[in-house]
Design an enzyme around this catalytic site. Structure first.
Site, PDB file in Angstrom:
ATOM      1  N   HIS A   7       0.844  -1.200   0.000  1.00 47.65           N
ATOM      2  CA  HIS A   7       0.000   0.000   0.000  1.00 47.65           C
ATOM      3  C   HIS A   7       0.880   1.251   0.000  1.00 47.65           C
ATOM      4  O   HIS A   7       1.383   1.690   1.038  1.00 47.65           O
ATOM      5  CB  HIS A   7      -0.916  -0.017   1.237  1.00 47.65           C
ATOM      6  CG  HIS A   7      -2.018   1.006   1.183  1.00 47.65           C
ATOM      7  ND1 HIS A   7      -3.351   0.691   1.358  1.00 47.65           N
ATOM      8  CD2 HIS A   7      -1.988   2.345   0.961  1.00 47.65           C
ATOM      9  CE1 HIS A   7      -4.080   1.787   1.251  1.00 47.65           C
ATOM     10  NE2 HIS A   7      -3.273   2.806   1.021  1.00 47.65           N
ATOM     11  N   HIS A   9       1.128   5.029  -2.446  1.00 47.32           N
ATOM     12  CA  HIS A   9       0.565   5.804  -3.567  1.00 47.32           C
ATOM     13  C   HIS A   9       1.686   6.434  -4.390  1.00 47.32           C
ATOM     14  O   HIS A   9       2.541   7.130  -3.828  1.00 47.32           O
ATOM     15  CB  HIS A   9      -0.380   6.884  -3.043  1.00 47.32           C
ATOM     16  CG  HIS A   9      -1.614   6.324  -2.397  1.00 47.32           C
ATOM     17  ND1 HIS A   9      -2.810   6.192  -3.066  1.00 47.32           N
ATOM     18  CD2 HIS A   9      -1.833   5.816  -1.158  1.00 47.32           C
ATOM     19  CE1 HIS A   9      -3.718   5.656  -2.261  1.00 47.32           C
ATOM     20  NE2 HIS A   9      -3.159   5.417  -1.098  1.00 47.32           N
ATOM     21  N   GLY A 161      -9.702   8.146  -1.929  1.00 44.73           N
ATOM     22  CA  GLY A 161     -10.398   9.418  -1.714  1.00 44.73           C
ATOM     23  C   GLY A 161     -11.228   9.346  -0.445  1.00 44.73           C
ATOM     24  O   GLY A 161     -11.111   8.392   0.322  1.00 44.73           O
ATOM     25  N   HIS A 188      -9.765   0.683   0.201  1.00 48.58           N
ATOM     26  CA  HIS A 188      -9.567   1.543   1.370  1.00 48.58           C
ATOM     27  C   HIS A 188     -10.852   1.492   2.205  1.00 48.58           C
ATOM     28  O   HIS A 188     -11.913   1.923   1.744  1.00 48.58           O
ATOM     29  CB  HIS A 188      -9.374   3.002   0.936  1.00 48.58           C
ATOM     30  CG  HIS A 188      -8.003   3.381   0.499  1.00 48.58           C
ATOM     31  ND1 HIS A 188      -7.525   3.113  -0.748  1.00 48.58           N
ATOM     32  CD2 HIS A 188      -6.990   4.037   1.158  1.00 48.58           C
ATOM     33  CE1 HIS A 188      -6.281   3.599  -0.851  1.00 48.58           C
ATOM     34  NE2 HIS A 188      -5.941   4.155   0.289  1.00 48.58           N
ATOM     35  N   GLU A 191     -10.836   3.491   7.640  1.00 49.43           N
ATOM     36  CA  GLU A 191      -9.888   4.574   7.931  1.00 49.43           C
ATOM     37  C   GLU A 191     -10.720   5.806   8.299  1.00 49.43           C
ATOM     38  O   GLU A 191     -10.824   6.167   9.453  1.00 49.43           O
ATOM     39  CB  GLU A 191      -8.995   4.856   6.702  1.00 49.43           C
ATOM     40  CG  GLU A 191      -7.989   5.980   6.916  1.00 49.43           C
ATOM     41  CD  GLU A 191      -7.365   6.482   5.611  1.00 49.43           C
ATOM     42  OE1 GLU A 191      -7.935   6.248   4.514  1.00 49.43           O
ATOM     43  OE2 GLU A 191      -6.306   7.138   5.688  1.00 49.43           O
TER      44      GLU A 191
HETATM   45 ZN    ZN Z   1      -3.905   4.801   0.850  1.00 48.20          ZN
END
Ligand code: ZN
Length: 314
Positions: A7, A9, A161, A188, A191
């Site tokens: 994970h 980005h 997002g 995702h 979170e």
């Molecule tokens: Zn992430």
């Protein structure tokens, strides 16, 4: 032993020096006026998620050319190699880079070319997970179609997002199509939203959960009794892609000591340790491993080795 990052980005991991150099080449004004580029991008003391996310406007603005993308992908893999990683899963919302001079095929080609260069030099294997942006339904649908069409050029599909108010089931038809095409799904969840969002991700085909830390809210820590979703994750050993520093910087937890990763490891959850956004969080996997050691996790290397066993690159 293989060690994997699952994970991370691509647009959150540029080297500050590269960002500055590309900004100069492209006469990208907002960055040229900045005195200290590293501290500009370091959002570790950001007061809000908006402030944290603002930094991405400037990285994605530089990811608009084939050569830039190729270089950024190569350097990400090289940086991972320098931290002892040999399987690197990178993720990116590819439509940020599509423009009149760059087709989606060019975008995927440039990133894979950068990864290939790093593999030839260092032996590190890298692959791309495509992200749809969940606050934009059309974007998720388009990226889902891209994932199906170019499934041989990618290793997975995700939505990124803002999580709150954008549950995975809003996109269930896209997830179905992607899954039927044989593309791996990670989402995702858990979170910015609760355990319900994690449950929803599982119901939509997620093989792994991005973050997933809020599964702790489904566990009674007095007697270790688990709710339905926590049991499901625990008993099926569904990997949670945990990114400690990122959670602190987006104000989910006040301190490293209050982060639930150690409890989750102790309870026998399948925990993968990750970096998320190295540039904005001023981190790398060596720093994350040191944080683990500081909060009492004995062999964080094990978490990276376990990650390798369920990498989508296999
Ligand atoms: Zn992430």
């Amino acid at each position: 032993m293989n060690k994997a990052i699952l994970h991370d980005h691509l647009d959150g991991g540029l080297r500050p020096s590269t960002a500055l150099e590309l900004a100069k080449n492209d006469s990208y004004k907002p960055l040229l006026e900045i005195e200290n580029i590293s501290s500009f991008f370091d959002r570790s003391s950001s007061s809000s998620l908006e402030d944290y996310l603002e930094a991405f406007i400037h990285t994605t603005a530089l990811m608009n050319k084939y050569d830039n993308l190729e270089r950024i992908a190569f350097e990400a893999a090289e940086d991972m190699h320098n931290c002892g990683i040999n399987l690197y899963e990178s993720r990116y919302a590819p439509l940020y880079s599509v423009n009149n001079n760059l087709s989606i095929k060019d975008v995927l080609g440039a990133i894979n070319s950068g990864f290939k260069q790093a593999e030839n030099l260092y032996g590190i294997k890298s692959g791309l997970i495509l992200c749809g942006m969940r606050n934009d339904k059309k974007n998720v649908e388009s990226v889902g179609e891209i994932a199906v069409k170019y499934r041989d050029l990618i290793i997975g599909f995700d939505i990124a997002g803002p999580e709150l108010n954008f549950r995975p089931s809003l996109f269930s038809s896209t997830f179905k199509k992607v899954k039927n095409a044989g593309v791996n799904i990670t989402i995702h969840a858990g979170e910015g939203d609760s355990v319900e969002s994690i449950k929803d991700a599982l119901e939509n085909g997620a093989k792994r959960i991005g973050h997933g830390v809020r599964i702790i809210e489904d566990i009674n820590l007095e007697n270790n009794e688990m709710g339905e979703t926590a049991s499901l994750i625990h008993d099926n050993q569904i990997p949670l892609e945990i990114c400690i520093t990122s959670n602190i910087h987006t104000n989910m937890y006040k301190s490293y000591d209050s982060h639930p990763i150690k409890d989750l490891v102790d309870l026998g959850f399948n925990i993968s340790l990750n970096t998320d956004n190295r540039l904005m969080s001023n981190t790398d996997i060596v720093k994350e491993m040191n944080i683990c050691k500081d909060i009492g996790i004995k062999n964080p290397e094990n978490l990276l080795e376990m990650s390798a066993s369920y990498s989508f690159l296999n």
